[in-house]
Design a protein around this motif. Structure first.
Motif, short mmCIF file in Angstrom:
data_model
loop_
_atom_site.label_atom_id
_atom_site.label_comp_id
_atom_site.label_asym_id
_atom_site.label_seq_id
_atom_site.Cartn_x
_atom_site.Cartn_y
_atom_site.Cartn_z
N LEU A 14 19.17 -6.72 -33.99
CA LEU A 14 19.52 -7.48 -35.19
C LEU A 14 20.94 -7.16 -35.65
O LEU A 14 21.72 -8.05 -35.99
CB LEU A 14 18.53 -7.18 -36.31
CG LEU A 14 17.07 -7.54 -36.09
CD1 LEU A 14 16.24 -7.10 -37.29
CD2 LEU A 14 16.90 -9.04 -35.86
N GLU A 15 21.26 -5.87 -35.67
CA GLU A 15 22.56 -5.45 -36.20
C GLU A 15 23.72 -6.01 -35.37
O GLU A 15 24.80 -6.27 -35.91
CB GLU A 15 22.60 -3.92 -36.23
CG GLU A 15 21.64 -3.34 -37.28
CD GLU A 15 21.38 -1.86 -37.12
OE1 GLU A 15 20.63 -1.30 -37.94
OE2 GLU A 15 21.92 -1.27 -36.16
N ALA A 16 23.47 -6.24 -34.08
CA ALA A 16 24.51 -6.83 -33.24
C ALA A 16 24.79 -8.28 -33.63
O ALA A 16 25.84 -8.83 -33.26
CB ALA A 16 24.09 -6.76 -31.77
N ARG A 17 23.87 -8.89 -34.38
CA ARG A 17 24.05 -10.27 -34.85
C ARG A 17 24.34 -10.33 -36.34
O ARG A 17 24.14 -11.36 -36.98
CB ARG A 17 22.77 -11.08 -34.56
CG ARG A 17 22.33 -11.07 -33.10
CD ARG A 17 23.15 -12.01 -32.25
NE ARG A 17 22.56 -12.16 -30.92
CZ ARG A 17 21.67 -13.09 -30.59
NH1 ARG A 17 21.28 -13.97 -31.48
NH2 ARG A 17 21.19 -13.15 -29.37
N ASP A 18 24.76 -9.21 -36.94
CA ASP A 18 25.04 -9.13 -38.38
C ASP A 18 23.81 -9.40 -39.22
O ASP A 18 23.88 -9.99 -40.31
CB ASP A 18 26.16 -10.11 -38.78
CG ASP A 18 27.51 -9.70 -38.21
OD1 ASP A 18 27.79 -8.49 -38.19
OD2 ASP A 18 28.26 -10.59 -37.77
N LEU A 19 22.67 -8.95 -38.73
CA LEU A 19 21.42 -9.07 -39.47
C LEU A 19 20.92 -7.67 -39.80
O LEU A 19 21.12 -6.72 -39.03
CB LEU A 19 20.36 -9.82 -38.66
CG LEU A 19 20.70 -11.26 -38.28
CD1 LEU A 19 19.62 -11.84 -37.37
CD2 LEU A 19 20.86 -12.13 -39.52
N LEU A 20 20.27 -7.53 -40.96
CA LEU A 20 19.80 -6.23 -41.41
C LEU A 20 18.32 -6.32 -41.77
O LEU A 20 17.92 -7.18 -42.57
CB LEU A 20 20.59 -5.77 -42.64
CG LEU A 20 20.19 -4.44 -43.27
CD1 LEU A 20 20.51 -3.28 -42.33
CD2 LEU A 20 20.89 -4.24 -44.61
N LEU A 21 17.52 -5.47 -41.15
CA LEU A 21 16.11 -5.36 -41.52
C LEU A 21 16.03 -4.47 -42.76
O LEU A 21 16.27 -3.27 -42.68
CB LEU A 21 15.30 -4.76 -40.38
CG LEU A 21 13.81 -4.50 -40.66
CD1 LEU A 21 13.08 -5.80 -40.94
CD2 LEU A 21 13.16 -3.75 -39.52
N VAL A 22 15.69 -5.07 -43.91
CA VAL A 22 15.71 -4.31 -45.15
C VAL A 22 14.35 -3.72 -45.49
O VAL A 22 14.26 -2.80 -46.30
CB VAL A 22 16.22 -5.17 -46.33
CG1 VAL A 22 17.66 -5.55 -46.13
CG2 VAL A 22 15.36 -6.42 -46.51
N GLU A 23 13.29 -4.25 -44.89
CA GLU A 23 11.96 -3.76 -45.24
C GLU A 23 10.96 -4.20 -44.18
O GLU A 23 11.15 -5.24 -43.53
CB GLU A 23 11.54 -4.26 -46.62
CG GLU A 23 10.27 -3.68 -47.18
CD GLU A 23 10.26 -2.16 -47.26
OE1 GLU A 23 10.37 -1.61 -48.36
OE2 GLU A 23 10.14 -1.52 -46.19
N TYR A 24 9.89 -3.43 -44.03
CA TYR A 24 8.85 -3.82 -43.08
C TYR A 24 7.51 -3.20 -43.46
O TYR A 24 7.45 -2.19 -44.16
CB TYR A 24 9.22 -3.41 -41.65
CG TYR A 24 9.12 -1.92 -41.38
CD1 TYR A 24 10.22 -1.09 -41.58
CD2 TYR A 24 7.94 -1.34 -40.93
CE1 TYR A 24 10.14 0.26 -41.34
CE2 TYR A 24 7.85 0.01 -40.69
CZ TYR A 24 8.94 0.82 -40.89
OH TYR A 24 8.86 2.16 -40.65
N THR A 25 6.47 -3.81 -42.98
CA THR A 25 5.14 -3.21 -43.02
C THR A 25 4.35 -3.79 -41.85
O THR A 25 4.89 -4.56 -41.06
CB THR A 25 4.42 -3.44 -44.36
OG1 THR A 25 3.23 -2.65 -44.41
CG2 THR A 25 4.06 -4.90 -44.56
N SER A 26 3.09 -3.43 -41.73
CA SER A 26 2.32 -3.84 -40.57
C SER A 26 0.84 -3.91 -40.90
O SER A 26 0.40 -3.41 -41.95
CB SER A 26 2.53 -2.84 -39.43
OG SER A 26 2.02 -1.57 -39.79
#
Length: 604
Positions: free
Chosen positions: A469-481
């Protein structure tokens, strides 16, 4: 060294710390003897010890327990029975743990002198910090602190989070406004139980003092990010309040309003212009777009550190805080829980991924359950039997570097050989006191078949996928499962909230199917051996799924849990969802869904 002395400053505090850690074994023996002497006549201990205070007998006869083993006694006290059931001293309050790892809040007993121990640990933080960042006592701290309404119990004892207890105490409210205690927020804002009003007033106070703030932070990284997002939405209101010199209509609590009127001594158009220029995005990023990258540094230009819990489940917030922080060092200062305050980070400027905690031997009596079958490449923490041989536990000074242990505590307030549930790895010693790296909460797992994925496994696998994601200027800000067992075979579902960092935060994103499918594959390839075998050989687990949710979904999830009795101070996003209400909320905000396109790598 009994934890009761409250004022330690400068070199005196550091000398005290050295003395503590050089006499770890001696102090631990004395602590256990004192606890046994005080609590020998309690119903709980007398059942096993028959009035004896012999340490060897204690380790042989008193069982190692989980919360289920002590809960009936605590409930009896909550219902009005005497504290002497478990404690030789009066239990003054019941502390509500976050409980998110198991889905249910827990009540922990607390006695009056526990406040002394908490204050003692807090008063060690600034001297340690000043060794690495001198002069922090020359300015203010914008620490965003929150309280939660108390829960009534039939006994009349207050049931409240440990931080609410501390902030409501006379020790905190009547603290001297010096060094570590000089906060931008007035007490009235901190003690306001309306989270939105409290957050609004504390951020406004921080902006008013923006040129005097040397430290920015919150207890948990999640609360700090929540506040930053609140600032993104309401900065224009703050500008108006500063420009006009009075708090807006959102501040309706009388005490908060009076406190903010004292801070807003009159119209301040110059400060309003400064805040507006920064928050309006006139500072462009290197690609020419408007961005909130580095907004904390721009709003609080003198800030020398960002303080928050950054280990365990909070580690995944580090990239977001680095994005907003603009190079301000991230600092994690202490290790504590509702059950007990444990220790401090002696190297606060260490990389968040390398943070270690030195357990202080005067906080409680510490034992450690060896997790000899824990392997970094395995499916996780396997020594999780409910019944544990107490004679196999290891004392604080006798743990071995490199090995993994589960923390077991005995406290003055009535927890005897209680399994905290934290998995720690020994990384070294400071004098006689071991230094630990927090690994995970033992009981947080996903499971479909024979696979068991714990919090650390999940974090590591998602961290590997985040690089795509970071290589595409995207940021994972939160997650759950959660483990979806409605389908056959069942499969892991990850809920991801993603934002774009190349331009304005909160931009609507067009998701690349191949990119998200690749993320699914990387996550699966990074999970444990047993999971990959179940996916590839046994076919007992289906392809992993990523569901991308709308921006703001995880704030709504936080609101849901807070509305059900949680505390914003102690809130941690559950890494595995068990609540049907939470699952319904998440699914209602799914924008797109992606599955792993192929089986993970598996070598039998």
């Amino acid at each position: 060294m009994d934890g009761k002395t409250l004022e330690y400053k400068g070199e005196a505090a550091l000398k005290e710390l050295e003395q503590l850690t050089m006499k770890t074994s001696e102090i631990q023996r004395n602590i256990l003897k004192e606890i046994l002497t005080r609590n020998a006549a309690t119903e709980y201990l007398n059942k096993y010890m028959n009035g004896s205070v012999d340490v060897k007998k204690y380790k042989k006869m008193v069982p190692v327990i989980t919360y289920e083993g002590i809960h009936p006694y605590i409930q009896r006290i909550a219902n009005g029975e005497s504290s002497s059931i478990i404690s030789g001293q009066s239990i003054t309050e019941l502390l509500i743990s976050s409980g998110t790892s198991s889905g249910e809040p827990r009540l922990m007993p607390s006695i009056a002198e526990d406040l002394d121990r908490r204050t003692y640990l807090y008063n060690l933080i600034m001297p340690i910090m000043n060794r690495y960042i001198p002069g922090l006592d020359k300015g203010k701290a914008m620490h965003l602190l929150f309280v939660k309404r108390e829960m009534p119990t039939p006994s009349g004892l207050a049931a409240r989070p440990v931080l609410t207890s501390y902030y409501k105490s006379k020790r905190f409210r009547c603290r001297a406004a010096d060094s570590f205690n000089d906060l931008t927020s007035p007490n009235e804002a901190i003690l306001c139980t309306d989270v939105h009003q409290s957050m609004y007033c504390q951020l406004l106070a921080g902006l008013i003092h923006r040129h005097h703030v040397l430290r920015v932070g919150a207890v948990f990284a999640s609360a700090l990010l929540r506040s930053i997002h609140f600032l993104e939405r309401h900065w224009a209101d703050f500008v108006i309040d500063i420009r006009l010199g009075r708090p807006g209509s959102i501040v309706s609590d009388p005490a908060c309003r009076a406190a903010m009127c004292k801070l807003l001594t009159g119209p301040n158009p110059a400060l309003a212009d400064e805040v507006q220029q920064i928050c309006n995005g006139s500072d462009s990023d290197e690609k020419g777009g408007r961005s909130w990258r580095g907004v904390l540094r721009r709003l609080w230009p003198e800030a020398r550190c960002i303080e928050a819990v950054l280990t365990g489940s909070m580690a995944q917030y580090v990239p977001a805080l680095e994005f907003y922080g603009g190079g301000i060092p991230l600092v994690c200062t202490m290790y504590a829980s509702s059950e007990c305050y444990f220790g401090v980070n002696l190297c606060p400027l260490s990389d968040p991924a390398e943070v270690t905690y030195t357990l202080l031997p005067n906080m409680a009596y510490f034992e450690f359950l060896p997790l000899q079958r824990w392997l970094g490449q395995s499916s996780g923490c396997r020594d999780d039997e409910d019944v544990v041989d107490g004679e196999n536990l290891v004392d604080l000074a006798d743990v071995k570097p490199g090995l993994y242990y589960e923390l077991v505590i005995t406290t003055f307030s009535g927890l005897h050989r209680y399994r905290v549930g934290d998995v720690l790895q020994v990384v070294g010693f400071h004098n006689q006191a071991p230094q630990f790296k927090f690994i995970c909460r033992r009981n947080v797992v996903l499971s479909i078949d024979s696979d068991k994925t714990n919090e650390e496994d999940l974090y590591k696998s998602i961290t590997a996928a985040k690089r795509l994601l970071e290589a595409r200027d995207l940021l994972l800000v939160e997650y759950t499962s959660y483990a979806d067992t409605l389908m056959i075979p069942g499969h892991y579902v990850l809920f991801w909230e993603i934002v774009c960092t190349a331009n304005v935060m909160n931009t609507v994103i067009s998701f690349d199917t191949e990119l998200l499918q690749a993320c699914c594959s990387v996550v699966e390839d990074s999970l444990g051996y047993v999971y990959r075998r179940c996916r590839t050989h046994d076919n007992s687990v289906g392809p992993l799924e990523i569901r991308v949710v709308e921006i703001g979904t995880f704030e709504a999830l936080m609101d849901l849990f807070i509305g059900q009795g949680g505390s914003i101070n102690q809130y941690k996003t559950p890494r595995c969802i068990e609540s049907s209400d939470a699952l319904q909320l998440l699914n209602s905000r799914v924008m797109a869904s992606f599955f792993s396109p192929h089986e993970p790598i598996w070598n039998p």
